[in-house]
Write an enzyme that holds these catalytic residues in place. Structure first.
Site, PDB file in Angstrom:
ATOM      1  N   SER A 110       4.216 -11.851 -21.070  1.00 47.67           N
ATOM      2  CA  SER A 110       5.672 -11.920 -21.175  1.00 47.67           C
ATOM      3  C   SER A 110       6.297 -12.386 -19.864  1.00 47.67           C
ATOM      4  CB  SER A 110       6.225 -10.533 -21.530  1.00 47.67           C
ATOM      5  OG  SER A 110       7.634 -10.543 -21.452  1.00 47.67           O
ATOM      6  N   THR A 158       9.748 -16.820 -27.803  1.00 54.47           N
ATOM      7  CA  THR A 158      10.149 -15.715 -28.691  1.00 54.47           C
ATOM      8  C   THR A 158      11.656 -15.770 -28.890  1.00 54.47           C
ATOM      9  OG1 THR A 158       8.348 -14.360 -27.837  1.00 54.47           O
ATOM     10  CG2 THR A 158      10.111 -13.201 -29.007  1.00 54.47           C
ATOM     11  N   HIS A 281       9.167  -8.626 -34.062  1.00 53.29           N
ATOM     12  CA  HIS A 281       9.238  -8.024 -32.730  1.00 53.29           C
ATOM     13  C   HIS A 281       8.832  -6.546 -32.771  1.00 53.29           C
ATOM     14  CE1 HIS A 281      10.916  -9.609 -28.806  1.00 53.29           C
ATOM     15  NE2 HIS A 281      10.507  -8.389 -28.466  1.00 53.29           N
TER      16      HIS A 281
HETATM   17  C1  LIG Z   1       7.328  -2.095 -25.400  1.00 51.65           C
HETATM   18  C2  LIG Z   1       7.341  -3.457 -26.034  1.00 51.65           C
HETATM   19  C3  LIG Z   1       7.743  -4.567 -25.286  1.00 51.65           C
HETATM   20  C4  LIG Z   1       7.737  -5.845 -25.874  1.00 51.65           C
HETATM   21  N1  LIG Z   1       8.091  -6.932 -25.110  1.00 51.65           N
HETATM   22  C5  LIG Z   1       7.973  -8.178 -25.639  1.00 51.65           C
HETATM   23  C6  LIG Z   1       8.204  -9.324 -24.819  1.00 51.65           C
HETATM   24  O1  LIG Z   1       8.527  -9.230 -23.640  1.00 51.65           O
HETATM   25  N2  LIG Z   1       8.060 -10.533 -25.401  1.00 51.65           N
HETATM   26  C7  LIG Z   1       7.707 -10.705 -26.723  1.00 51.65           C
HETATM   27  O2  LIG Z   1       7.576 -11.828 -27.198  1.00 51.65           O
HETATM   28  N3  LIG Z   1       7.474  -9.622 -27.503  1.00 51.65           N
HETATM   29  C8  LIG Z   1       7.583  -8.385 -26.984  1.00 51.65           C
HETATM   30  N4  LIG Z   1       7.287  -7.292 -27.760  1.00 51.65           N
HETATM   31  C9  LIG Z   1       6.852  -7.504 -29.153  1.00 51.65           C
HETATM   32  C10 LIG Z   1       5.328  -7.676 -29.213  1.00 51.65           C
HETATM   33  O3  LIG Z   1       4.904  -8.888 -28.652  1.00 51.65           O
HETATM   34  C11 LIG Z   1       4.865  -7.683 -30.669  1.00 51.65           C
HETATM   35  O4  LIG Z   1       5.620  -8.615 -31.395  1.00 51.65           O
HETATM   36  C12 LIG Z   1       4.972  -6.304 -31.325  1.00 51.65           C
HETATM   37  O5  LIG Z   1       4.703  -5.259 -30.417  1.00 51.65           O
HETATM   38  C13 LIG Z   1       4.003  -6.227 -32.499  1.00 51.65           C
HETATM   39  O6  LIG Z   1       4.135  -5.020 -33.176  1.00 51.65           O
HETATM   40  P1  LIG Z   1       3.141  -3.760 -32.945  1.00 51.65           P
HETATM   41  O7  LIG Z   1       3.560  -3.148 -31.669  1.00 51.65           O
HETATM   42  O8  LIG Z   1       3.375  -2.928 -34.131  1.00 51.65           O
HETATM   43  O9  LIG Z   1       1.741  -4.322 -32.872  1.00 51.65           O
HETATM   44  C14 LIG Z   1       7.322  -6.013 -27.230  1.00 51.65           C
HETATM   45  C15 LIG Z   1       6.905  -4.891 -27.960  1.00 51.65           C
HETATM   46  C16 LIG Z   1       6.908  -3.631 -27.383  1.00 51.65           C
HETATM   47  C17 LIG Z   1       6.445  -2.459 -28.198  1.00 51.65           C
END
Ligand SMILES: Cc1cc2nc3c(=O)[nH]c(=O)nc-3n(C[C@H](O)[C@H](O)[C@H](O)COP(=O)(O)O)c2cc1C
Length: 394
Positions: A110, A158, A281
């Site tokens: 990220s 994203t 997300h």
């Molecule tokens: C704490 C946290 C921070 C996240 N930060 C980002 C990010 O900076 N960029 C992004 O594309 N997705 C971000 N995501 C989404 C994750 O890339 C992903 O889409 C998501 O966690 C998938 O679902 P899951 O946690 O159930 O596997 C974040 C998710 C979480 C839980």
């Protein structure tokens, strides 16, 4: 010191350990979610609604889990989804990158992560850099250039973010930076988590809440909320903007993350992307969006022959991976699953999670009588009536 076996057998066990070991607000930041948590819950529940149609004899003796996605040969159809700044572990994204490299898979970093892209690529050359639509075009070009110079192998854009933050269970309080004042404020919850405190104390550093990949060339890393403010003030992109960003690095894999609708998937193809991730997300964005696994079949049917279709959201087991592949995903990405592993046992914990995924995929393939992940098809899965959600089909 007594020997402690830190191995865990499922992601749920890792999550329970993370809950015990992390300060309450750090754990809360990882749980995240938004509003009612409807989407957060559905992401997990939907996988549980799908069943298998197993064989009992005639399976091949070996199974091939390897695949090629986003220009990368990876050992199994599971990679690391980018997640923003977390004070989960002092080595943060570098530990995750090392674990992914040790298990032969790729890493999404990220732009709101806590480690510089140069360090993460050094730990795992199969790193893709993830950006949001944030700042001016010149600033975005600078970030792309930095990632390319560092040796990142592609970009992830994203776009599914609506700055909605209310949660019915309450949002954690996240400080702007960690200084003496914040340490005093957070002391009561930190003091009861000695293992977490020790992991940082042994590095001589406090958790750093800056975002180094958002720094201007030669300038200091902004704090997370400074960069977040810039992002909030940036007008949302058009499809021409998506095409423009894609053209900044035309020969590298480029994935648009957060696509849920068939019409958006087609526009993404027109904008020149090479991959999409069907994703909401992780339930942190617009609550009420269905689980990605429900939207996947229609999206994969519409564009799966033109671009690579990945999925992320709710993946906690190897059998979830197999279900997603059978319904049209090329590969899945993990979010919280590896964060729980990282919190529970650092790099080894992330490796542990990837091993859980591998052995779960192996078992499901054995049960389904498949020689390879490439052989999975919809008829391997029991899909209940009304499960699939087709969004935006014309
Ligand atoms: C704490 C946290 C921070 C996240 N930060 C980002 C990010 O900076 N960029 C992004 O594309 N997705 C971000 N995501 C989404 C994750 O890339 C992903 O889409 C998501 O966690 C998938 O679902 P899951 O946690 O159930 O596997 C974040 C998710 C979480 C839980």
């Amino acid at each position: 010191m007594p020997y402690v076996n830190r191995w865990f057998e499922t992601v749920a066990v890792a999550q329970r350990r993370a809950k015990r070991q992390l300060p309450r607000s750090v754990y809360g930041a990882l749980i995240a979610g938004s509003e009612r948590g409807t989407t957060l819950d559905d992401n997990l529940a939907a996988f549980g609604e799908l069943g298998f149609a197993p064989h009992v004899a005639g399976a091949p003796a070996t199974r091939d889990l390897s695949t090629r996605v986003l220009g990368q040969d990876i050992s199994m159809p599971v990679m690391i989804s980018p997640t923003g700044v977390q004070a989960v572990h002092p080595d943060a994204e570098v530990a995750v990158a090392r674990a992914a490299a040790a298990r032969g898979t790729a890493m999404g970093l990220s732009s709101f992560g806590s480690k510089p892209v140069e360090e993460v690529v050094a730990a795992n050359p199969q790193t893709l850099f993830q950006m949001y639509w944030c700042g001016s075009r010149d600033e975005m070009v600078q970030r792309v250039e930095r990632a390319r110079t560092a040796g990142a192998v592609g970009l992830i854009l994203t776009l599914d973010w609506t700055f909605s933050h209310g949660r019915d269970w309450g949002s954690p309080s996240i400080p702007d930076k960690i200084d003496l004042k914040t340490m005093v404020r957070f002391a009561p919850e930190v003091i009861v988590r000695p293992r977490w405190l020790k992991s940082f104390a042994s590095t001589g550093r406090l958790p750093d809440l800056t975002v180094p990949n958002m720094a201007p060339p030669g300038g200091p890393a902004p704090v997370f909320f400074g960069a977040y403010g810039q992002w909030m003030q940036t007008p949302p992109p058009s499809w021409d903007d998506v095409r423009w960003l894609r053209e900044q690095w035309p020969d590298a894999p480029f994935m648009l993350k957060g696509v849920m609708r068939v019409d958006d998937a087609k526009r993404a193809v027109d904008a020149g992307v090479s991959a999409i991730s069907v994703s909401n997300h992780g339930g942190n964005n617009l609550d009420g969006t269905p689980a990605p696994i429900r939207a996947l079949p229609a999206v994969a049917a519409a564009v799966g022959d033109q671009i690579e279709v990945l999925l992320d959201g709710g993946v906690r087991r190897g059998s979830d991976v197999v279900k997603a592949l059978a319904l049209g995903a090329k590969t899945v990405m993990l979010g919280r699953a590896y964060l729980w592993g990282l919190a529970a046992n650092g790099q080894a914990g992330v490796e542990n999670v990837l091993d859980i995924m591998r052995s779960g995929i192996e078992s499901a393939l054995l049960g389904l009588g498949k020689a390879s992940v490439a052989d999975l098809e919809p008829s391997d899965i029991l899909v209940p009536d009304g499960f699939i959600r087709t969004l935006g089909a014309d």
